[in-house]
Design a protein around this motif. Structure first.
Motif, short mmCIF file in Angstrom:
data_model
loop_
_atom_site.label_atom_id
_atom_site.label_comp_id
_atom_site.label_asym_id
_atom_site.label_seq_id
_atom_site.Cartn_x
_atom_site.Cartn_y
_atom_site.Cartn_z
N GLU A 37 -13.02 25.56 27.42
CA GLU A 37 -14.01 26.64 27.38
C GLU A 37 -13.62 27.77 28.33
N ARG A 38 -13.15 27.41 29.50
CA ARG A 38 -12.73 28.42 30.47
C ARG A 38 -11.57 29.24 29.92
N TRP A 39 -10.62 28.57 29.25
CA TRP A 39 -9.47 29.26 28.68
C TRP A 39 -9.90 30.18 27.54
N LYS A 40 -10.79 29.71 26.67
CA LYS A 40 -11.28 30.55 25.57
C LYS A 40 -12.00 31.78 26.11
N GLU A 41 -12.77 31.59 27.16
CA GLU A 41 -13.48 32.70 27.79
C GLU A 41 -12.49 33.72 28.34
N LEU A 42 -11.42 33.25 28.96
CA LEU A 42 -10.41 34.15 29.52
C LEU A 42 -9.71 34.93 28.42
N ILE A 43 -9.34 34.26 27.34
CA ILE A 43 -8.64 34.92 26.24
C ILE A 43 -9.52 35.97 25.57
N THR A 44 -10.78 35.65 25.35
CA THR A 44 -11.67 36.61 24.69
C THR A 44 -12.04 37.77 25.60
N SER A 45 -12.00 37.58 26.90
CA SER A 45 -12.38 38.66 27.82
C SER A 45 -11.23 39.64 28.08
N VAL A 46 -10.00 39.28 27.76
CA VAL A 46 -8.87 40.17 28.01
C VAL A 46 -8.89 41.28 26.98
#
Length: 133
Positions: free
Chosen positions: A64-73
């Motif tokens: 979830e943390r990784w998905k959040e990082l990818i979508t926020s970039v």
């Protein structure tokens, strides 16, 4: 003794020896139960199940943390952050930096040799320019 206590409280999380990424309150409770069960009997069914539950929970949180990082970039507003993320995704090893063939001492020596001439007579620049060609 008090120095160690203050240091322990103020050291950033990533530098601690016991730091586990994505350890929230729920996973902290499961972790404590797992440690207690492991100390009693490391090969019991309960210990193995707690370990699997803890691993699954941590993996889901990391995902979830990784998905959040990818979508926020966002490449349009902050390309530096985006390229840093892409660089982390790259599986290649870091390229070794090349060593310069010229040392700083050699540069300083050449600058001293090319310094201003002591003779500032008229036409001196033209003569130097003619010598350079």
């Amino acid at each position: 003794m008090s120095v160690w206590e203050v240091a322990r409280k103020n050291i950033p999380r990533g530098c601690r020896k016991q730091y586990i990424p994505c350890l929230n309150e729920e996973s902290k409770q499961i972790y404590d139960l797992y440690i207690a069960a492991y100390n009693v009997d490391p090969f019991s069914e309960e210990t193995i199940q707690l370990g699997e539950d803890l691993t699954t929970l941590l993996a889901d949180d990391r995902s979830e943390r990784w998905k959040e990082l990818i979508t926020s970039v966002d490449m349009t507003h902050n390309s530096k952050k985006a390229w840093a993320t892409i660089k982390r995704l790259n599986s290649e090893k870091n390229v070794q930096t090349r060593v310069a063939a010229v040392t700083p001492n050699q540069v300083a020596n050449q600058l001293l040799q090319n310094g201003k001439p002591a003779n500032k007579e008229k036409g001196h620049k033209k003569r130097l320019k003619g010598e350079m060609e």
